[in-house]
Write an enzyme that holds these catalytic residues in place. Structure first.
Site, short mmCIF file in Angstrom:
data_model
loop_
_atom_site.label_atom_id
_atom_site.label_comp_id
_atom_site.label_asym_id
_atom_site.label_seq_id
_atom_site.Cartn_x
_atom_site.Cartn_y
_atom_site.Cartn_z
N GLU A 117 -4.95 1.77 2.73
CA GLU A 117 -4.95 0.58 3.58
C GLU A 117 -4.96 0.94 5.05
O GLU A 117 -5.50 0.20 5.88
CB GLU A 117 -3.72 -0.27 3.26
CG GLU A 117 -3.70 -1.65 3.90
CD GLU A 117 -3.08 -1.68 5.29
OE1 GLU A 117 -3.23 -2.70 5.98
OE2 GLU A 117 -2.45 -0.68 5.70
N HIS A 172 0.83 -1.21 0.00
CA HIS A 172 0.00 0.00 0.00
C HIS A 172 0.86 1.26 0.00
O HIS A 172 1.99 1.28 0.52
CB HIS A 172 -0.99 -0.01 1.16
CG HIS A 172 -0.39 -0.14 2.52
ND1 HIS A 172 0.02 0.95 3.27
CD2 HIS A 172 -0.12 -1.24 3.28
CE1 HIS A 172 0.50 0.53 4.42
NE2 HIS A 172 0.43 -0.79 4.46
N ASP A 213 -0.04 4.33 1.20
CA ASP A 213 -0.27 5.28 2.28
C ASP A 213 0.51 4.83 3.51
O ASP A 213 0.95 3.67 3.58
CB ASP A 213 -1.76 5.41 2.58
CG ASP A 213 -2.42 4.09 2.98
OD1 ASP A 213 -1.91 3.01 2.55
OD2 ASP A 213 -3.44 4.10 3.69
N HIS A 249 4.67 0.77 12.47
CA HIS A 249 3.87 1.88 13.02
C HIS A 249 4.58 2.61 14.15
O HIS A 249 3.95 3.35 14.90
CB HIS A 249 2.50 1.38 13.55
CG HIS A 249 1.54 1.01 12.47
ND1 HIS A 249 0.18 0.89 12.68
CD2 HIS A 249 1.71 0.75 11.15
CE1 HIS A 249 -0.42 0.54 11.56
NE2 HIS A 249 0.50 0.45 10.62
#
Length: 440
Positions: free
Chosen positions: A165, A99, A101, A410
């Site tokens: 996503e 993805h 993003d 993340h």
């Protein structure tokens, strides 16, 4: 084409080309952060760099065999489907889930600039290196090499780079729209590898996720006259304890969790607490606890949501039976005909997935991993990946893997290792090679 010839023809990852492309993608990371309504990504900024690499080898320019389709449902938020045609109809494999993003990053919290690629030895640092711009660059390099070398493959190889996503607040932008429009239908004829996990091993199970909010209403009063109040903070704590007890009774550890190697069973817990404010000597009128359920894929998300609502309804009907704290911590004031109450609400839930351990896709991924990494140890987590359960239910043989680092997923100071990405590339080549020998 013989499998040994496939490996020799495609070769290893061109490190310089990969790092150069990744540098351009990380340079766009600031503009593809996904946290609406404040931050709506412009994935076409990443698409531009992908197309710059692939179009010279495409039928669009006449320079090569790649079929490139830029599909957009929302302005500046495109997806890219790239196909290297094989010779045998119906024989296909795909790399999906890369993805374009990213999650947000605050430069003030990082030790280096999250929005430009920096290199520290083997470390490639920046937002998206692990999740998931590193994989976008890696699969782009794979498709470029196929376009350059033109191996005569039986299998068609498809790469799908997707928008949207990281956040589901806006739908109909990414893979959900591609599936709805039938643009991925032919991928059902072969294994689909979702490339968006980490640590170089097959991820064979993920958790469902149910975000919940529990609003608790009491009665505001002076804290020195607690017998005249209904304390929503205490009610929230006692009610939540009861809800959790019932949840763990109804959704205990499942036997299949051991088979799949889940690190944890299903969980239901609070993660946030808020109240309107007030003085230290005030018992407030209300508060809200928020949290999530992480549900292993052997339980049904809708069943869990229904049960949670039943728990809350029962507690509301029997508030006076709930355990309380001390002689004046009461949740019912009969003289005033007042009762504390709970209101449960949910944000959008998603289901977990258990990959098919008997499928061709799983077996070739495991063999490729063992061959390249030196060992294979599939794992499962109750972290959640959106969309893949829906693909599985649509009939796709979904397997998942990734070559970033779970420890930086993340996270602040995100990075991946160039050596891991090189191994990921070799795994992809091994998968293509093995499937050449597979008789359908």
């Amino acid at each position: 084409m013989a499998s040994s010839d496939v490996k020799q023809t495609i070769g290893d990852l061109d490190k310089d080309s990969f790092v150069s492309l990744l540098s351009k993608l990380i340079g766009e990371a600031k503009y593809v952060q996904n946290n609406p309504p404040e931050l709506i990504p412009e994935e076409d900024r990443v698409v531009k760099h992908v197309l710059d690499v692939l179009l010279p080898y495409s039928t669009t320019t006449g320079g090569g065999p790649l079929l490139v389709n830029h599909v957009t449902y929302y302005p500046s938020r495109g997806n890219v489907i790239v196909e290297y045609p094989g010779t045998e109809p119906g024989k296909i494999l795909s790399f999906v889930g890369c993805h374009m993003d990213v999650v947000t990053a605050n430069p003030n919290d990082w030790e280096f600039d999250p929005f430009s690629l920096s290199i520290d030895g083997d470390k490639l640092r920046g937002r998206g290196t692990t999740d998931c711009l590193g994989h976008v660059a890696l699969v782009t390099e794979l498709m470029k090499r196929l376009g350059e070398t033109k191996p005569k493959l039986k299998s068609t190889v498809v790469a799908v780079f997707i928008a949207n996503e990281e956040n589901s607040a806006i739908s109909g932008v990414g893979v959900d729209a591609l599936v709805k429009d039938g643009l991925l239908n032919k991928l059902k004829e072969g294994p689909l590898f979702w490339i968006d996990t980490a640590d170089k091993q097959p991820c064979i199970g993920t958790g469902g996720m149910i975000p919940w909010k529990l609003k608790v209403t009491g009665k505001l009063f002076h804290s020195g006259l607690a017998h005249k109040a209904i304390n929503p903070l205490e009610l929230a704590m006692d009610a939540l304890k009861e809800i959790q007890s019932r949840f763990y009774r109804d959704f205990p550890p499942h036997l299949q969790e051991q088979v799949y190697g889940f690190a944890t069973p299903s969980t239901m817990k609070p993660t946030q607490w808020s109240y309107p404010g007030g003085g230290i000597n005030q018992i407030p009128a209300e508060c809200t606890i928020s949290g999530d359920v992480r549900l292993t894929p052997f339980y049904n998300v809708k069943d869990a949501m229904k049960k949670l609502q039943e728990y809350v309804d029962d507690i509301n009907d029997n508030t006076e039976k709930l355990d309380s704290r001390g002689p004046v911590s009461k949740y019912v004031l009969p003289d005033e005909n007042l009762r504390g109450s709970l209101t449960l609400s949910f944000d959008e839930a998603m289901s977990g997935v258990a990959c098919d351990l008997n499928s061709r896709g799983f077996h070739v991924l495991c063999k490729a991993t063992e061959e390249v990494v030196g060992h294979v140890k599939p794992y499962s987590i109750t972290g959640s990946l959106p969309l893949i359960r829906e693909l599985q239910e649509e009939g796709f043989d979904v397997q998942t893997a990734g070559y970033g680092l779970m420890a930086t997923y993340h996270a602040k100071n995100e990075y991946c290792l160039l050596s891991d990405m090189c191994q990921g590339y070799q795994v992809f080549v091994s998968i293509i090679s093995q499937l050449e020998d597979f008789v359908k």
